[in-house]
Design a protein around this motif. Structure first.
Motif, PDB file in Angstrom:
ATOM      1  N   LEU A  56       0.759  -1.185   0.091  1.00  0.00           N
ATOM      2  CA  LEU A  56       0.097   0.198   0.126  1.00  0.00           C
ATOM      3  C   LEU A  56       0.782   1.377   0.065  1.00  0.00           C
ATOM      4  CD1 LEU A  56      -3.086   0.653   0.009  1.00  0.00           C
ATOM      5  CD2 LEU A  56      -2.899   0.756   2.254  1.00  0.00           C
ATOM      6  N   ARG A  57       1.569   1.585   1.105  1.00  0.00           N
ATOM      7  CA  ARG A  57       2.647   2.606   1.171  1.00  0.00           C
ATOM      8  C   ARG A  57       3.734   2.252   2.383  1.00  0.00           C
ATOM      9  NH1 ARG A  57      -2.180   4.921   1.924  1.00  0.00           N
ATOM     10  NH2 ARG A  57      -1.841   5.061   4.130  1.00  0.00           N
ATOM     11  N   PHE A  64      -0.760   0.140  12.185  1.00  0.00           N
ATOM     12  CA  PHE A  64      -1.911  -0.436  12.906  1.00  0.00           C
ATOM     13  C   PHE A  64      -1.369  -1.742  13.445  1.00  0.00           C
ATOM     14  CE2 PHE A  64      -4.073   1.939   9.591  1.00  0.00           C
ATOM     15  CZ  PHE A  64      -4.738   2.786  10.430  1.00  0.00           C
ATOM     16  N   ARG A 105      12.868  10.991  -6.066  1.00  0.00           N
ATOM     17  CA  ARG A 105      12.522  11.684  -7.228  1.00  0.00           C
ATOM     18  C   ARG A 105      13.276  11.017  -8.500  1.00  0.00           C
ATOM     19  NH1 ARG A 105      15.970  17.193  -6.634  1.00  0.00           N
ATOM     20  NH2 ARG A 105      17.246  15.591  -6.014  1.00  0.00           N
ATOM     21  N   LEU A 107      13.455   7.828  -8.759  1.00  0.00           N
ATOM     22  CA  LEU A 107      12.619   6.527  -8.960  1.00  0.00           C
ATOM     23  C   LEU A 107      13.618   5.406  -8.525  1.00  0.00           C
ATOM     24  CD1 LEU A 107      10.460   7.055 -12.046  1.00  0.00           C
ATOM     25  CD2 LEU A 107       9.699   7.051  -9.802  1.00  0.00           C
TER      26      LEU A 107
ATOM     27  N   LEU B  16       1.428  17.830  -6.322  1.00  0.00           N
ATOM     28  CA  LEU B  16       2.556  17.029  -5.758  1.00  0.00           C
ATOM     29  C   LEU B  16       3.433  16.486  -6.745  1.00  0.00           C
ATOM     30  CD1 LEU B  16       2.630  15.880  -2.828  1.00  0.00           C
ATOM     31  CD2 LEU B  16       2.088  13.875  -3.878  1.00  0.00           C
ATOM     32  N   LEU B  17       4.626  16.500  -6.725  1.00  0.00           N
ATOM     33  CA  LEU B  17       5.712  15.862  -7.633  1.00  0.00           C
ATOM     34  C   LEU B  17       5.418  14.400  -7.652  1.00  0.00           C
ATOM     35  CD1 LEU B  17       8.419  16.422  -9.341  1.00  0.00           C
ATOM     36  CD2 LEU B  17       9.293  15.427  -7.280  1.00  0.00           C
ATOM     37  N   PRO B  19       7.232  11.623  -9.955  1.00  0.00           N
ATOM     38  CA  PRO B  19       8.204  11.276 -10.805  1.00  0.00           C
ATOM     39  C   PRO B  19       7.844  10.088 -11.603  1.00  0.00           C
ATOM     40  CG  PRO B  19       8.679  10.603  -8.514  1.00  0.00           C
ATOM     41  CD  PRO B  19       7.358  11.330  -8.583  1.00  0.00           C
ATOM     42  N   GLU B  20       6.948   9.268 -11.168  1.00  0.00           N
ATOM     43  CA  GLU B  20       6.581   7.973 -11.977  1.00  0.00           C
ATOM     44  C   GLU B  20       5.606   8.384 -13.176  1.00  0.00           C
ATOM     45  OE1 GLU B  20       4.532   4.808  -9.793  1.00  0.00           O
ATOM     46  OE2 GLU B  20       4.707   3.480 -11.716  1.00  0.00           O
ATOM     47  N   LYS B  43      -3.376   4.584  -7.842  1.00  0.00           N
ATOM     48  CA  LYS B  43      -3.672   3.233  -8.005  1.00  0.00           C
ATOM     49  C   LYS B  43      -5.017   2.866  -7.787  1.00  0.00           C
ATOM     50  CE  LYS B  43      -0.882   3.204  -4.201  1.00  0.00           C
ATOM     51  NZ  LYS B  43      -0.259   2.777  -2.984  1.00  0.00           N
ATOM     52  N   LYS B  67      -8.923   5.967   6.762  1.00  0.00           N
ATOM     53  CA  LYS B  67      -7.979   5.495   7.859  1.00  0.00           C
ATOM     54  C   LYS B  67      -6.697   4.847   7.294  1.00  0.00           C
ATOM     55  CE  LYS B  67     -11.227   3.806  11.407  1.00  0.00           C
ATOM     56  NZ  LYS B  67     -11.943   2.646  11.818  1.00  0.00           N
ATOM     57  N   LEU B  68      -6.802   4.250   6.326  1.00  0.00           N
ATOM     58  CA  LEU B  68      -5.769   3.234   5.615  1.00  0.00           C
ATOM     59  C   LEU B  68      -5.338   3.342   4.131  1.00  0.00           C
ATOM     60  CD1 LEU B  68      -3.989   0.799   6.087  1.00  0.00           C
ATOM     61  CD2 LEU B  68      -5.738  -0.668   5.476  1.00  0.00           C
ATOM     62  N   LEU B  69      -6.608   3.279   3.280  1.00  0.00           N
ATOM     63  CA  LEU B  69      -6.165   3.270   1.879  1.00  0.00           C
ATOM     64  C   LEU B  69      -5.486   4.406   1.321  1.00  0.00           C
ATOM     65  CD1 LEU B  69      -9.429   1.219   0.861  1.00  0.00           C
ATOM     66  CD2 LEU B  69      -7.102   0.336   1.408  1.00  0.00           C
ATOM     67  N   ALA B  70      -5.665   5.494   1.740  1.00  0.00           N
ATOM     68  CA  ALA B  70      -5.162   6.781   1.373  1.00  0.00           C
ATOM     69  C   ALA B  70      -4.300   7.555   2.252  1.00  0.00           C
ATOM     70  CB  ALA B  70      -6.226   7.705   0.414  1.00  0.00           C
ATOM     71  N   ASN B  71      -3.317   8.157   2.018  1.00  0.00           N
ATOM     72  CA  ASN B  71      -2.644   9.049   2.512  1.00  0.00           C
ATOM     73  C   ASN B  71      -3.161  10.516   2.701  1.00  0.00           C
ATOM     74  OD1 ASN B  71      -1.093  10.755   4.176  1.00  0.00           O
ATOM     75  ND2 ASN B  71       0.842   9.609   3.868  1.00  0.00           N
ATOM     76  N   VAL B  73      -2.236  13.163   3.483  1.00  0.00           N
ATOM     77  CA  VAL B  73      -1.206  14.378   3.198  1.00  0.00           C
ATOM     78  C   VAL B  73      -0.974  14.351   1.767  1.00  0.00           C
ATOM     79  CG1 VAL B  73       1.220  15.063   3.831  1.00  0.00           C
ATOM     80  CG2 VAL B  73      -0.226  13.826   5.474  1.00  0.00           C
ATOM     81  N   THR B  74      -0.924  13.251   1.018  1.00  0.00           N
ATOM     82  CA  THR B  74      -0.235  13.385  -0.274  1.00  0.00           C
ATOM     83  C   THR B  74      -1.574  12.685  -1.391  1.00  0.00           C
ATOM     84  OG1 THR B  74       0.602  10.996   0.041  1.00  0.00           O
ATOM     85  CG2 THR B  74       1.951  12.949   0.721  1.00  0.00           C
TER      86      THR B  74
END
Lengths: 248, 85
Positions: A56-57, A64, A105, A107, B16-17, B19-20, B43, B67-71, B73-74
């Motif tokens: 996910l990230r 959690f 940046r 990648l 937001l930058l 790069p991909e 995604k 809560k989880l799937l997206a941040n 902040v970004t």
């Protein structure tokens, strides 16, 4: 003194942190992520790695993990917490530090030594450095590109909460010295209370000249000093005995 | 209770930058797709959710995004119910 080192599934620097803590003169206590308690530890380190596969990230699932509930409580009550690399990402996801770590940046996964300028020597984690000192340690990450919205970034800068900045060997924070595109060359920050530190480079991989560098050791020694200073005064103080200079 | 197919799109915040996205944009341009003005990469997450209604399924997934799937902040997110599974 006991410093908890958290191990999450996918942590790979927990042993490095363990050795770093012991080299700084404290006892490292391994704590598995399913634990619900820090067992009365005096400070906490969230080490690097790829917790939960970075799915996910980075840090999104790790935040959690059961152990993160007591870690967040400990931090919110003023306890000293350090997040290194993936640990930094986890502390951001957990809301203990502002901002986020985005894909580099370039990648690319960056893995090399880097120079850092110490911006603050008056934090619980950096008292053994000098302000403006240039220190060297390795970094190894794909997602270390520090981002925060403009308001948060200004707050960090105005409040002096940027602790480490990527620099060249002379201490100049240049574009070329920035390995990942981090805003303002930010490599490490503290929270508003100054008791939570996150940084992408690895002080835990720079505690012995056999590994190339030992500029990371003072960070752990500073942490140990700070825990000692924060420890409750011995009972004898209440009895009016002078204890100045007493070794603990 | 039915099962709904829910699609979540998570995208980098504007400005937001990315790069991909930049790398893909460059590759498209080198293939002659000069008309492509911008590329952003996000995604897609596909879920099957048991709920009393499509609206209830969407509400529940939106909560999980925060809560989880997206941040926050970004990233931005969009939740779409694609029908019953």
């Amino acid at each position: 003194m006991r410093i908890a080192v958290i191990t999450l599934p996918g942590s790979n620097c927990d042993q490095d942190c363990h050795r770093s803590v012991e080299a700084a003169g404290a006892t490292a206590v391994p704590v598995w992520h399913r634990e619900m308690s820090l067992g009365g530890a005096d400070a906490v380190i969230v080490p690097g790695g790829f917790a939960h596969g970075d799915y996910l990230r980075p840090g999104a699932i790790a935040r959690f993990s059961p152990i993160m509930t007591p870690v967040v409580e400990f931090a919110r009550s003023g306890g000293l917490v350090v997040g290194i690399c993936n640990g930094f990402q986890i502390l951001c996801e957990a809301g203990l530090l502002p901002g986020a770590l985005l894909r580099n940046r370039s990648l690319r996964f960056q893995s090399h030594d880097c120079a850092l300028r110490v911006e603050r020597s008056d934090t619980p984690f950096t008292s053994r450095y000098r302000e403006g000192q240039v220190i060297w340690m390795p970094l190894a990450h794909a997602d270390g590109n520090y981002y925060a919205d403009p308001g948060t970034l200004e707050e960090l800068e105005c409040e002096g909460r940027v602790v480490f900045r990527y620099s060249d060997a002379e201490g100049e924070s240049t574009e070329e010295a920035n390995p990942n595109g981090s805003l303002n060359g930010i490599a490490g920050i503290v929270n508003e209370g100054g008791n939570v530190l996150g940084l992408m480079p690895h002080p835990d991989r720079a505690i012995d000249l056999a590994l190339g560098w030992q500029d990371g050791l003072p960070l752990f020694e500073s942490l140990v000093d700070s825990v000692r200073q924060r420890a409750p005064a011995p009972v004898a103080v209440a009895e009016g005995r002078a204890l100045a200079g007493t070794a603990r | 209770m039915s099962r709904f197919r829910v699609e979540v799109l998570v995208t980098p915040r504007p400005g937001l930058l990315d790069p991909e996205g930049g790398a893909i944009h460059h590759a498209l341009a080198s293939l002659g797709y000069d008309e492509v003005a911008e590329v952003r990469v996000g995604k897609a997450i596909y879920l099957e959710v048991a709920a009393d209604s499509a609206a209830a399924a969407a509400a529940r997934v939106e909560e999980s995004c925060r809560k989880l799937l997206a941040n926050p902040v970004t990233e931005d997110f969009a939740v779409t119910v694609r029908g019953e599974a």
